[in-house]
Design an enzyme around this catalytic site. Structure first.
Site, PDB file in Angstrom:
ATOM      1  N   ARG A  57       0.749  -1.371  -0.117  1.00 12.73           N
ATOM      2  CA  ARG A  57      -0.026   0.168   0.020  1.00 12.73           C
ATOM      3  C   ARG A  57       0.962   1.227  -0.137  1.00 12.73           C
ATOM      4  NH1 ARG A  57      -2.043  -3.956   1.575  1.00 12.73           N
ATOM      5  NH2 ARG A  57      -0.237  -3.879   3.328  1.00 12.73           N
ATOM      6  N   THR A  58       1.827   1.393   1.000  1.00 13.77           N
ATOM      7  CA  THR A  58       2.402   2.440   1.008  1.00 13.77           C
ATOM      8  C   THR A  58       3.530   2.822  -0.363  1.00 13.77           C
ATOM      9  OG1 THR A  58       2.564   2.261   3.503  1.00 13.77           O
ATOM     10  CG2 THR A  58       4.413   3.861   2.600  1.00 13.77           C
ATOM     11  N   LYS A  86      25.834  -4.644  -1.858  1.00 14.93           N
ATOM     12  CA  LYS A  86      27.352  -4.610  -2.433  1.00 14.93           C
ATOM     13  C   LYS A  86      28.361  -3.901  -1.229  1.00 14.93           C
ATOM     14  CE  LYS A  86      26.083  -4.882  -7.138  1.00 14.93           C
ATOM     15  NZ  LYS A  86      26.409  -4.152  -8.486  1.00 14.93           N
ATOM     16  N   ARG A 107      11.671   3.617   2.719  1.00 14.80           N
ATOM     17  CA  ARG A 107      11.477   2.669   3.856  1.00 14.80           C
ATOM     18  C   ARG A 107      12.534   1.883   3.975  1.00 14.80           C
ATOM     19  NH1 ARG A 107       5.856  -0.810   4.514  1.00 14.80           N
ATOM     20  NH2 ARG A 107       5.365   1.332   5.149  1.00 14.80           N
ATOM     21  N   HIS A 135       6.157   6.685  11.186  1.00 18.81           N
ATOM     22  CA  HIS A 135       5.364   6.364   9.692  1.00 18.81           C
ATOM     23  C   HIS A 135       4.738   7.637   9.574  1.00 18.81           C
ATOM     24  CE1 HIS A 135       3.925   4.943   5.957  1.00 18.81           C
ATOM     25  NE2 HIS A 135       3.517   3.801   6.302  1.00 18.81           N
TER      26      HIS A 135
END
Length: 337
Positions: A57-58, A86, A107, A135
């Site tokens: 969703r986000t 890496k 995120r 959030h």
């Protein structure tokens, strides 16, 4: 706050007038989110959507919001597909990708990681969730949803009564929402969780210092009896040391239609940041609530696009230009929304 060119990292950045300004802009985004009008105000702009933790969703909501303003989206999902696998540092990643983007949403599973990234970025960064910390855009869309739901009942945000239920220790959505509620008067918050998953003490203390009436409980039925909003959360199994530990709490607080009917006031709004856990041993919000008109979880997701459109428009300083770059559309399907 000064939105133009700013990072959006924490609810702590906002005062009440800032929140109200975001909501005013979000209201103006409705015809664009509902596909009744098209704007190209961000034509040529690029969003770097960087999600190093699973998201549906986000990630899609931010991407859709940017597209609806006329911009383009470039995505990175998962560590394995990035140079971080890496050994590249967040500093180097930020310096490189901010050269490819006009704004970045990030995120990351580690607390404080998005702020660390933003410190090296040359463009605004929006926090899409950093570990169990915060959030902010979710909290804003949650409060925006609460405002809309209560407005339909002739109510405002003052003297709100809300029960937050479930994993309050690791649930970053409730951490941010609790901080946001501190901007409003007369709010009562009931925190319902197993003792081991209680809201972090520093957040509870900050809520009380902000003037919120805070109660803590491990009893679901009594705690949801006299509230306007029941805000349920899933067990954040990805934050636990093992699956077995998470399973100890899964399904502890289950809200279904019979529990709702027996304990809640008739118009109590049901919310959840999603995803809800629909596995048989979980079901914190049962599927038998799907026909309950007070279930607002999908209205929340729709509102998320509006709020994120507003954040992009404000951070990129085009909020007052959206309509000037707009036109009506003739392919809109009547009744779709």
């Amino acid at each position: 706050m000064q939105f133009a060119g700013s990072h959006i990292l924490s609810i702590a950045q906002f005062e009440r007038p800032d929140v109200e300004h975001i909501f005013t802009v979000a209201d103006r985004m409705q015809p664009y989110a509902h596909r009744k009008r098209v704007t190209k105000v961000l034509d040529g702009a690029i969003l770097g959507n960087m999600f190093f933790e699973p998201s549906t969703r986000t990630r899609v909501s931010f991407g859709s919001a940017f597209n609806l303003l006329g911009g383009e989206v470039r995505e990175t999902t998962g560590f394995e597909s990035s140079a971080i696998a890496k050994g590249e540092s967040l500093y180097d990643t930020a310096r490189v990708l901010s050269g490819y983007s006009d704004v970045i949403v990030m995120r990351h599973p580690a607390e404080g990681s998005v702020a660390e990234f933003a410190a090296a970025s040359r463009v605004p960064v929006l926090n899409g969730g950093d570990g169990s910390n915060e959030h902010p855009s979710q909290a804003l869309l949650d409060l925006y949803t609460i405002r809309k739901e209560l407005a339909g009942r002739g109510r405002g945000l003052e003297h709100l009564r809300i029960a937050m239920v479930g994993d309050l220790r690791y649930g970053r959505t409730v951490h941010s929402l609790c901080k946001l509620l501190g901007l409003f008067q007369g709010v009562q918050v009931v925190l319902v969780s197993p003792d081991e998953l209680r809201m972090p003490g520093e957040i509870v203390e900050a809520m009380r210092e902000a003037g919120l009436d805070v109660l803590e409980s491990d009893q679901l039925e009594a705690s949801i009896a006299h509230v306007d909003i029941v805000y349920s959360t899933r067990i954040q199994e990805e934050r636990f040391q093992s699956q077995a530990e998470a399973d100890l709490y899964r399904g502890r607080f289950r809200l279904n239609q019979s529990v709702y009917t027996a304990n809640c006031e008739p118009n109590t709004v049901i919310m959840h940041p999603l995803p809800r856990d629909s596995r048989n041993n979980a079901r914190e919000l049962d599927d038998d609530l799907n026909d309950n008109p007070n279930l607002a979880i999908f209205r929340q997701t729709d509102n998320g696009v509006l709020v994120r459109m507003a954040l992009f428009a404000l951070v990129l300083d085009v909020a007052d230009e959206v309509d000037r770059h707009a036109r009506d559309v003739n392919w809109y399907t009547a009744g779709r929304f």
